[in-house]
Structures are given as structure tokens and as C-alpha cells.
Design an enzyme around this catalytic site. Structure first.
Site, PDB file in Angstrom:
ATOM      1  N   GLU A 145       0.788  -1.245  -0.083  1.00 21.06           N
ATOM      2  CA  GLU A 145       0.080   0.016   0.136  1.00 21.06           C
ATOM      3  C   GLU A 145       0.994   1.364   0.031  1.00 21.06           C
ATOM      4  OE1 GLU A 145      -2.875  -0.356   3.223  1.00 21.06           O
ATOM      5  OE2 GLU A 145      -3.980  -1.606   1.934  1.00 21.06           O
ATOM      6  N   GLU A 304      -6.094  -8.024  -0.919  1.00 21.21           N
ATOM      7  CA  GLU A 304      -6.661  -8.049   0.493  1.00 21.21           C
ATOM      8  C   GLU A 304      -8.094  -8.073   0.468  1.00 21.21           C
ATOM      9  OE1 GLU A 304      -4.535  -5.405   3.444  1.00 21.21           O
ATOM     10  OE2 GLU A 304      -2.677  -5.770   2.266  1.00 21.21           O
TER      11      GLU A 304
END
Ligand code: GAL
Length: 659
Positions: A145, A304
Site C-alpha cells: 500500500e 486483501e
């Protein structure tokens, strides 16, 4: 490579070695094909400078491979170990007050720092060399991220020096920069690039043009930080794929530019994440997925996917029965070919003890495991057929980082949010079963019938010309409040009345505006009354027709929504932020004039998407409500899943197909 359909994020280093075989067997029994590992394991892989320990990871990969499960490895550069921070403390990032942020969380790194780059080069190269011939390592995730956790990124001397270089390359000489930043104001002019700093904390206000360039610079820096890792991996392990787990509309990094480096885009999706207030929002979820698919105009991975109740210090609600499967189905419905569930087992330690996984702390399967297992059994055969297929929308929504950044710097109304505003349109399109692609400010819009371009606050002559030519050639263009106020440097246009470069194609002018700080304004459209929120443009017609008018305030009776012929197409202008029924009406009108065909089964609470590919068309119906919905008969579609009747259960997902 065999099809990789489902997986989980796995942290074997958090558990005793004796447990690994059990985990791997249970994963296989559940139908998982892949794990993502190691993205936070730097300290374990390199506990001291140049001392590499990959044997534990080799072993974990081998244990999983015995059960037929392959691995994606993350480069661990989002969490440098303590010994690196001790050795090179200047790698720790600095905030806008000049204060270092220290070791003990994650992302405690400066991405421009030369010493940090060297540490990254060493670990990424060592990993690449070590795993290059391991057939069970199929790909890489860069970092984790990127852009997350850095508010404004890093303001340290290294970043400032790089910012100056970036500015030199952009402006060439200091006079050009002074003009572009409007430094005549408040005596802000610079005599040389050396005088320029990162936008550190000031006594009052900040130069909006400088702030915008800082956003652009930090985005480019993150792209560069990724690219230097990609270069190593491509060179050493050319046969393994490279991706990165992005975060939908997070705006720290221009994902369009970033994703050019990768083989495919990946995304992290937590519809019921504890950080979201209220009920999960199907529009937010669908839009984020459409956005990620649109980056590379290709199917993507969900790296995710929420698999349980989430929380850090506080928790969100537990997913209601059915919701985990529904959210995963939504991911497939919008174009994912692979879903990796975060995480395998709830962690017993650290910040994320309450960010639960498929398994609870005690490792004994419960409801989340049962629901996701059932989902996988049901969807896996289908996903062999949907692989590679894509939605093919006739409608596009324009998302621009420049606009997001500029609106973030000067939001006008305290409650105005760029993405939130875009979602008012997306939500209406989703409810109308009109599929959507996201487009950037740079691309060609010719393939679409309807283009919605909200909050186009910064406007260049080139973009205005392309929007106009889209309409002239028969497209329906919807634009709205704050169109064309500023130029690409975040300076106000001064040579044309608002909506600036669109005034002519809109057939109207904005004479004044009102920031609705005391509450909404009424808007009447035919016999209906709606709410305009946050902002009101006061419009004078110059050839356009008024579709809706303000019905309160001193400007009651003046136009709020206009429509104008532009060549073979139409230009709609909306002078406010619409409430939900208002946006539904606007989208219904605009979609009809564009000739956009909605998907079938239009019913309250049902989301519908369509994927088209070699193996046919697949229509997804998603019930986001807690009530069963009886479906009407629709010609031509047959069930693509075994257990479908004509009532879709609460939080249920049905899929239909036709060849
Ligand atoms: C994601 C992140 C994961 C984990 C998860 C739960 O944003 O990529 O590493 O932190 O959230 O908090």
C-alpha cells in the site's frame, strides 16, 4: 501457469513451526491456491546488515507447495528493521513540523533517502536472487500500500532537495516558477530554487500552487520508489509477475502512472472496515473496484479482501451472515480474476490483533471460515469461465488526481470531498444498472456514449477541447459546479466568465455563486423538489435550456441544471451537489439522451454488473440488503451457479449467463 483463483495473506512467522502443515492442509481443503507472504518480514529475513535468512521462508513455501499452494512475495520495504533506523536515523520520515517519526509502527521510511534506497536495493536484490529459480514463487508485490500512512509524505532535507530538482525540471527558471505559483501574493517570490522548501508548517495559509506541485512531486516520488524495485525484479526474475496492492481512491499516488509498471493491478477492499462509519456502501465498494479495473483496462487481483470483523484500537461490526460472500462476489462482478483473503488467522500480537482473519485467534474454523469456504466452492468453477472477461461500459466517470488534490487543498465547503462528490453520480448510475468505467483527464473518450466529469476545477485548453469534441461527435457530457475555475497551475482563469472554457458549449454563464454554509437549497425539476447541497452556481442562460431551477433563496426561479446542444451531442451542467433522488433523476435523463442501455433486473437494493468474454456473458446480481428479493423473469438468461431459484436471499449473489 495454472489458474490462481483464491488465496490468503499468510504470516507463518507469527506461528509455531509445528502449525504450518495444518495451515497448509486447511488452506488446500478450503480451495486456496496462493498465499501472499513476507511483505513485513524484513527483520526476519535480514536480522543484521547483509546477513540473510531465507531458510524459514523456503521452508514455508515448501510446506505450502506440498499442498499445491504457490506464493507471491512482498518486498518488505514498508517496514525497515530497527537496526537500519539505528544505523541510519535519517531514513526516518519528517513531518511538516520538522519532527522525525520514529520506529515502532510501519512505513517509518523516507522514500527519497539515498541510504534507505541502498538498504532496499540490497534486500530486494537478495530476495530476487534467492527466489528466482523457485517455481513456487510465482510473483512479487512491491512494498505494501504505497503512500499509506504517510500524511503529506516526508518533509526531510533529502525530499526537499529532490523537490527542488523536480521543480527545476518542470519550470527551468525561477521566474517561470514565480509566475506559476503566483508568488507576487504576500511577498512570496523566490530568487532561487534553493529558497524553496517542502510545504512546511506555516503561520497562516499556504500557497495553493505550491501545495499542488508538492502533491504531484510526492506522487512521482512514490512511483520512482516502486520503479527502482521493479527494475531489479524484472532484471533478476523476468519470468515472475509484479503487482502492487493499491487502495481504490486513496490519492497519495497517481495509480494510473504507478500501475503502468506492473503486470496487473491489485487492490485491497474492506467494505465493512472499522474506519468506515455507518453501513457498508455498495457504491463505494463498486466504484473502487471499477476504478482499479479501469487502471489497466484489464482484470485485476484483489490482494486483501475482508474476511472477518476488523479493528485496530476500536472495531467495526462483524460482517452479517452472507456479507463476506457478497463482498467477494462484488469483487468478481467488477472484474477480479483472483481474490486473496486478508488474513489467514487472526494475529495474537501487535497493532492488528483485532483485524481478524478467516480463522479466529484459536485457529478453529468458525462462521467466517464456513461462509468463505461455501463461497469458494460455489464460485471457483464459475471463475474458470469468467477469467479474462471484462465489463464493457458505455458510460465513463472522469477521476483526476489533479482535481482531487486541488479540491483537497481548497475544498470550498468544509464538507465537499472530491471522491464523495463523484460517488453521488456513481451511486445513481449503479442504482440505474448503468455500468461504469473510470477514465483519466488524458485519455480518449470516443468509445463512450455518456461521460460524467464532476468537479473539473482545474482546466486546460486541451482538456476542454477534448471534452467539447466528445459532445460534438454525439456524446452526452455531464459537467458541474466549479468547472474551469483554475488553470493547471492552480491559478484562477481571468479571461473568460465561468464555467470558463466550457461557457460556450454549455450555452450559459455563471454570474455568481453561493457556498451553502447554512444548509441546502431547494431545487425544483418539473413537479419534483430536490436538495442542492454545499454549493449553488447562479446561472444566466445564453442559449441553453433550464431543466431544473432553484426553489428557495434569493435566486429562486433561476436555473440550477441546464442542457445545451453541442454538435451532435449534449452538454449538461449541474450547479450544485445533488441529493440522491436528484442525482437519480439527472442520471436517468442523461443516460436516456445518451442512448445508454441499462442492465436488466432493476430493483431496489440490487446491484447488477456484466462481464463479457470468450466463454460468454455473465450477469451478476448482488443483493446488498438484509431482505430476500423476488426476481422477475428475464428472457434469455440462465443460471450460471447451481443453487439459484427466483428469490435472491439477503446478502445473496446470483450469476446468470448467456452464450
Ligand atoms: C491493509 C494493509 C495490511 C493490513 C490491513 C489491516 O491496509 O495492507 O497490511 O494492515 O490493512 O489493517
Amino acid at each position: 501457469m495454472r489458474n490462481i483463483v483464491f488465496g490468503t495473506d499468510y504470516y507463518p512467522e507469527h506461528w509455531p513451526r509445528e502449525r504450518w502443515e495444518t495451515d497448509a492442509r486447511m488452506m488446500r481443503e478450503m480451495g486456496l491456491d496462493v498465499v501472499r507472504m513476507a511483505e513485513f518480514s524484513w527483520a526476519k529475513m535480514e536480522p543484521a546488515l547483509g546477513e540473510f535468512h531465507f531458510e524459514w521462508l523456503d521452508e514455508a513455501i515448501a510446506v505450502l507447495a506440498k499442498e499445491g499452494i504457490v506464493a507471491v512475495l512482498g518486498t518488505p520495504t514498508a517496514a525497515p528493521p530497527a537496526w537500519i533506523c539505528e544505523r541510519d536515523p535519517e531514513i526516518e520520515p519528517m513531518d511538516e513540523n520538522g519532527q522525525r517519526l520514529h520506529f515502532g509502527g510501519r512505513h517509518h521510511d523516507c522514500q527519497s533517502n539515498a541510504a534507505y534506497r541502498e538498504h532496499c536495493r540490497r534486500i530486494v536484490t537478495a530476495m530476487a536472487e534467492h527466489f528466482k529459480d523457485n517455481p513456487n514463487v510465482v510473483g512479487w508485490q512491491i512494498d505494501n500500500e504505497l503512500g499509506n500512512s504517510h500524511d503529506g509524505l516526508c518533509f526531510c532535507p533529502s525530499c526537499e532537495a529532490r523537490f527542488r530538482e523536480w521543480l527545476r525540471a518542470r519550470y527551468g527558471d525561477i521566474d517561470s516558477l514565480n509566475r506559476a505559483w503566483g508568488t507576487a501574493f504576500w511577498s512570496q517570490q523566490y530568487a532561487s530554487f534553493e529558497q524553496i522548501h517542502a510545504p512546511r508548517r506555516t503561520v497562516t495559509g499556504r500557497n495553493p500552487s505550491q501545495a499542488l506541485d508538492w502533491k504531484r512531486f510526492t506522487s512521482d516520488l512514490v512511483c520512482d520508489f516502486s520503479a527502482f524495485q521493479v527494475e531489479i525484479l524484472r532484471r533478476v526474475t523476468p519470468d515472475k509477475f509484479i503487482t502492487h496492492n493499491m487502495m481504490g481512491f486513496a490519492e497519495k499516488v497517481d495509480y494510473r502512472k504507478l500501475s503502468e509498471q506492473y503486470d496487473f493491478a491489485s487492490h485491497d477492499q474492506y467494505p465493512g472496515g472499522f474506519f468506515r462509519p455507518g453501513e457498508p456502501d455498495p457504491a463505494m465498494g463498486g466504484a473502487a473496484l471499477d476504478y482499479i479495473r479501469s487502471l489497466k483496462k484489464a482484470p485485476f487481483w484483489l490482494m486483501e479482501q475482508q474476511s472477518a470483523i476488523t479493528g485496530w484500537q476500536v472495531l467495526g461490526r462483524t460482517p452479517r451472515p452472507g456479507q463476506l460472500g457478497l463482498w467477494a462476489a462484488q469483487t468478481v462482478a467488477h472484474g477480479a480474476d483472483t481474490i486473496v483473503f486478508f488474513r489467514w488467522r487472526s494475529c495474537a500480537m501487535g497493532t492488528e490483533q483485532y483485524w481478524h482473519g478467516i480463522l479466529p485467534h484459536n485457529g478453529v474454523p468458525g462462521r467466517y471460515h464456513a461462509e468463505l469456504s461455501a463461497f469458494i466452492r460455489r464460485f471457483k468453477p464459475l471463475m474458470e469461465k469468467t477469467r479474462g472477461s471484462m465489463p464493457r461500459p458505455e458510460t465513463a466517470l472522469l477521476f483526476s488526481y489533479d482535481e482531487a488534490w486541488a479540491m483537497g487543498i481548497q475544498p470550498h465547503h468544509p464538507d465537499l470531498r472530491y471522491t464523495g462528490h463523484l460517488l453521488t453520480y456513481y451511486r445513481a448510475l449503479q442504482k440505474a444498472h448503468v455500468p461504469v468505467d473510470f477514465v483519466s483527464a488524458e485519455e480518449d473518450y470516443a468509445g463512450y456514449r455518456l461521460l460524467v466529469a464532476p468537479l473539473m476545477y482545474l482546466m486546460t485548453p486541451d482538456l476542454a477541447a477534448r471534452l467539447r469534441s466528445f459532445a460534438e461527435q454525439g456524446g452526452t457530457l455531464v459537467i458541474d459546479m466549479r468547472f474551469g475555475v483554475k488553470d493547471g497551475s492552480n491559478l484562477a482563469h481571468t479571461d473568460v466568465p465561468l464555467p470558463g472554457l466550457a461557457a460556450e458549449m454549455c450555452g450559459m454563464e455563471i454570474t455568481e455563486f453561493d457556498c451553502l454554509r447554512y444548509g441546502p437549497v431547494a431545487v425544483s425539476w418539473g413537479s419534483e423538489t430536490y436538495e442542492g447541497r454545499l454549493w449553488a452556481d447562479l446561472i444566466e442562460l445564453k442559449g441553453a435550456e433550464a431543466l431544473a431551477s432553484y426553489a428557495s433563496e434569493f435566486y429562486a426561479g433561476t436555473p440550477c441544471v441546464t442542457r445545451n446542444r453541442c454538435g451532435k451531442g449534449w452538454v449538461y451542467y449541474v450547479g450544485t451537489e445533488m441529493d440522491e433522488p436528484f442525482a437519480d433523476r439527472l442520471i436517468a435523463e442523461a443516460a436516456a439522451s445518451a442512448g445508454v442501455a441499462p442492465l436488466p433486473f432493476r430493483m431496489e437494493g440490487l446491484e447488477c454488473t456484466l462481464r463479457q468474454g470468450d466463454q460468454g456473458e455473465f450477469l451478476f446480481l448482488l443483493n446488498h440488503t438484509d431482505e430476500a428479493v423476488s426476481l422477475p423473469a428475464e428472457e434469455g438468461w440462465r443460471s450460471a451457479l447451481p443453487d439459484q431459484g427466483d428469490v435472491i436471499p439477503p446478502y445473496g449473489a446470483f450469476v446468470y449467463t448467456r452464450a
